[in-house]
Design a protein around this motif. Structure first.
Motif, PDB file in Angstrom:
ATOM      1  N   LEU B 161       0.828  -1.202   0.000  1.00 30.73           N
ATOM      2  CA  LEU B 161       0.000   0.000   0.000  1.00 30.73           C
ATOM      3  C   LEU B 161       0.863   1.253   0.000  1.00 30.73           C
ATOM      4  O   LEU B 161       1.923   1.286   0.637  1.00 30.73           O
ATOM      5  CB  LEU B 161      -0.916   0.000   1.221  1.00 30.73           C
ATOM      6  CG  LEU B 161      -1.939  -1.136   1.244  1.00 30.73           C
ATOM      7  CD1 LEU B 161      -2.624  -1.207   2.597  1.00 30.73           C
ATOM      8  CD2 LEU B 161      -2.972  -0.960   0.130  1.00 30.73           C
ATOM      9  N   LEU B 186      -1.185  -0.577  -4.349  1.00 31.37           N
ATOM     10  CA  LEU B 186      -2.496   0.058  -4.265  1.00 31.37           C
ATOM     11  C   LEU B 186      -2.352   1.332  -3.440  1.00 31.37           C
ATOM     12  O   LEU B 186      -1.470   1.433  -2.585  1.00 31.37           O
ATOM     13  CB  LEU B 186      -3.499  -0.877  -3.576  1.00 31.37           C
ATOM     14  CG  LEU B 186      -3.824  -2.163  -4.322  1.00 31.37           C
ATOM     15  CD1 LEU B 186      -4.678  -3.076  -3.437  1.00 31.37           C
ATOM     16  CD2 LEU B 186      -4.543  -1.866  -5.635  1.00 31.37           C
ATOM     17  N   GLU B 187      -3.221   2.296  -3.696  1.00 32.58           N
ATOM     18  CA  GLU B 187      -3.145   3.551  -2.948  1.00 32.58           C
ATOM     19  C   GLU B 187      -4.064   3.516  -1.734  1.00 32.58           C
ATOM     20  O   GLU B 187      -5.141   2.905  -1.782  1.00 32.58           O
ATOM     21  CB  GLU B 187      -3.516   4.720  -3.857  1.00 32.58           C
ATOM     22  CG  GLU B 187      -2.655   4.766  -5.119  1.00 32.58           C
ATOM     23  CD  GLU B 187      -2.127   6.148  -5.453  1.00 32.58           C
ATOM     24  OE1 GLU B 187      -2.156   7.035  -4.564  1.00 32.58           O
ATOM     25  OE2 GLU B 187      -1.684   6.330  -6.592  1.00 32.58           O
ATOM     26  N   ALA B 188      -3.625   4.137  -0.660  1.00 34.58           N
ATOM     27  CA  ALA B 188      -4.446   4.198   0.557  1.00 34.58           C
ATOM     28  C   ALA B 188      -4.668   5.636   1.018  1.00 34.58           C
ATOM     29  O   ALA B 188      -5.095   5.867   2.140  1.00 34.58           O
ATOM     30  CB  ALA B 188      -3.826   3.358   1.664  1.00 34.58           C
ATOM     31  N   VAL B 197      -2.208   1.789   7.590  1.00 38.67           N
ATOM     32  CA  VAL B 197      -1.351   0.962   6.722  1.00 38.67           C
ATOM     33  C   VAL B 197      -0.219   0.345   7.541  1.00 38.67           C
ATOM     34  O   VAL B 197       0.041  -0.858   7.471  1.00 38.67           O
ATOM     35  CB  VAL B 197      -0.769   1.822   5.573  1.00 38.67           C
ATOM     36  CG1 VAL B 197       0.256   1.032   4.772  1.00 38.67           C
ATOM     37  CG2 VAL B 197      -1.891   2.326   4.670  1.00 38.67           C
TER      38      VAL B 197
END
Lengths: 222, 222
Positions: B161, B186-188, B197
């Motif tokens: 992330l 993936l973006e958080a 995260v």
């Protein structure tokens, strides 16, 4: 076994009710503060399952009556009601009843969702603190997206994590959970480890927010 | 691009160095407080890659010299050194250099590992606070098990992330990360979402501890 889903008219309760009823032979009891609302929910769940060729046994009650009849009581209520719900049913809880808590404290701002546990460290630990002595408490089902859970067309390949201080109760919930098609229960240790489990819930919401192609995000530990 | 792995002789640094060198065309710089140690690590990484038929370009330097030459600086140091490492290299950082932080504050007790962020909320935010103004900071690679990462025989199918306030820098790190075979970024969201995260790192350790069949646990968001 008899499984009571308190707050079983809400979204997580609905999904658990439908999947337990479809995939297992256990008796499902829907609890609500308003018994009439519980019975309406039962009618709608039974209709949905009937459409798919299942004839489950689901019954609706007030929360206390549902808990009194159950071997496993799932507190599928908002986190700020979890403690009060335990107190409302405390007279019917005993060492033979496993209390399961899926609730997570969160708050949101313009950046996303953030984990916001109660002072005791986690909702799971709060429930344990409010439960009568000797009643085993298990944290589970925190990170299941309600939308996917309640949509029986979605085939699962997901994990859920279990925390709890009573290893026999953990094992009962692990076995029960593994009866749901495509759901795997893994252990994450005692209740003291609940915060790290609960905090995945705001995270999966943030992942769904910030990645266009992702919705109702779940998790697989590999 | 040139990627400096500061603390690149440690376990996460080793894994990232080997996989970036094997799977991408970027130039890898290993940084250490002791340049001699960095060069020894380079020798061992090159030997391992050579055994597998790769001829990567890896060089070893002191941390500041590695950072000075790099477009991307990964702070693969223990969390309590992250802030000081940023200060040690601040003279060579500028707006063109992306600072990447994979470190996570944790402490352990008899129950397991617990998330233990610095007062500012997360190591990612601490690094941003200590970095010179304008230097983009990206949190990434927190939840990759060092053992699997450094074992090139392990084929990945894992996610990592990304959090950060500079969307161009996030995109650069996302693209770079996706060049590693079997790793998906993936973006958080912004740095304000970093705590959720980072706190997955103690959780994956707890899952490995409490489930017999699981080691070096990673995660896939689905």
């Amino acid at each position: 076994m008899r499984i009571a889903l308190l707050g079983g008219t809400g979204d997580i309760g609905e999904g658990l009710a439908l999947r337990f009823a479809r995939d297992t032979d256990h008796e499902i009891l829907i609890g609500s503060r308003d018994p009439e609302k519980a019975r309406d929910a039962v009618e709608s769940y039974e209709a949905e399952l009937d459409d798919r060729g299942h004839e489950p046994t689901i019954k609706g009650f007030g929360n206390e009556m549902a808990a009194d009849r159950a071997d496993i009581v799932v507190l599928s209520v908002p986190p700020y009601y979890a403690g009060d719900t335990v107190e409302a049913i405390e007279d019917v809880l005993d060492e033979e009843t496993i209390l399961v808590t899926p609730a997570v404290g969160m708050n949101g701002d313009e950046d996303g969702m953030h984990y916001h546990p109660p002072g005791v460290g986690s909702v799971s630990e709060l429930v344990a603190q409010r439960a009568p002595d000797g009643v085993p408490v298990v944290g589970a089902y925190h990170n299941l997206a309600a939308g996917k859970l309640a949509d029986l067309d979605v085939e699962f390949d997901l994990d859920t994590l279990i925390v709890g201080d009573d290893s026999a109760a953990n094992e009962t919930i692990r076995t029960l959970t593994n009866e749901i098609d495509g759901l795997r229960a893994l252990e994450a240790g005692p209740l003291a480890n609940a915060a790290e489990v609960e905090s995945v819930t705001p995270l999966v919401i943030n992942i769904a927010t910030y990645n266009d192609e992702m919705h109702d995000v779940g998790v697989k530990w590999i």
